[in-house]
Write a protein that holds these residues in place. Structure first.
Motif: not given
Length: 167
Positions: A41, A52, A54, A157
Motif C-alpha cells: 500500500l 510505502n 505492507t 493498494w
C-alpha cells in the motif's frame, strides 16, 4: 567437468533457479501470522512524499470484526485495510484493541476523507467516517502526523481479495 565438480555445482544452480520468479509472475507476499493476505500500500501526500506500507487485508466480515484486536504492537511500516464494496458509512471502535491506531477513512477513488489520530486503546467510543468510504486503513498510532499524511492525500493498494460484502 568431473562428476564431483558437477555434483558440487548442482545445489548452487538449483538454489539460484528457485530464487527466480517463473512465468513473469511477481513474487507474492506471505500471509500474516493471523492468516490474512498481505499487500503493498502506498500513500502519496499533497507535498509529493511517498510512503510505502505492507497491510493485511481484512476482507471477510469475521476478519473485519476482529481487525487488530488483541495485538500487542504494530510495526511502523505495517497496517490493515478494510475494503468496503459498495462504499458505505463506517464506524470503528477500539474494543479489545491494545494499541493506539490512526484510523484513515478512504473514498473509493483513494482520497483520504478524514483521519482519527491516536485512537484510545480499549475505548468503546465510535470513530466514524464523515461520508461513505471505499476502505478504512489502520496504521500505528501517530504515524500519520509523523509522516505528514492528511485528508486529501491519496491511498493506492492492490485490490486482490473480494470485498467483504461480496462474499
Amino acid at each position: 567437468m568431473s562428476r564431483l565438480a558437477l555434483l558440487a555445482a548442482l545445489p548452487l544452480a538449483l538454489s539460484a533457479a528457485a530464487c527466480q520468479p517463473t512465468g513473469g509472475e511477481s513474487p507474492k507476499l506471505e500471509r500474516s501470522a493471523a492468516g490474512l493476505e498481505q499487500v503493498p500500500l502506498t500513500i502519496r501526500t499533497a507535498a509529493g512524499k511517498v510512503h510505502n506500507f505492507t497491510v493485511e487485508v481484512a476482507a471477510s466480515p469475521q476478519e473485519q470484526e476482529t481487525g487488530l484486536m488483541n495485538r500487542p504492537s504494530l510495526a511502523p511500516d505495517r497496517g490493515m485495510i478494510f475494503p468496503h464494496e459498495p462504499p458505505r458509512m463506517a464506524s470503528f471502535w477500539m474494543k479489545n484493541t491494545l494499541i493506539p491506531l490512526d484510523i484513515i477513512f478512504v473514498r473509493p477513488d483513494g482520497t483520504i476523507v478524514n483521519i482519527a489520530e491516536n485512537t484510545v486503546p480499549l475505548s468503546l467510543e465510535p470513530v466514524p467516517s464523515l461520508e461513505p468510504v471505499g476502505a478504512v486503513l489502520e496504521l500505528a498510532g501517530g504515524r500519520t502526523a509523523e509522516l505528514g499524511i492528511k485528508a486529501g492525500d491519496k491511498v493506492e493498494w492492490a485490490h486482490t481479495s473480494a470485498p467483504a460484502s461480496a462474499q
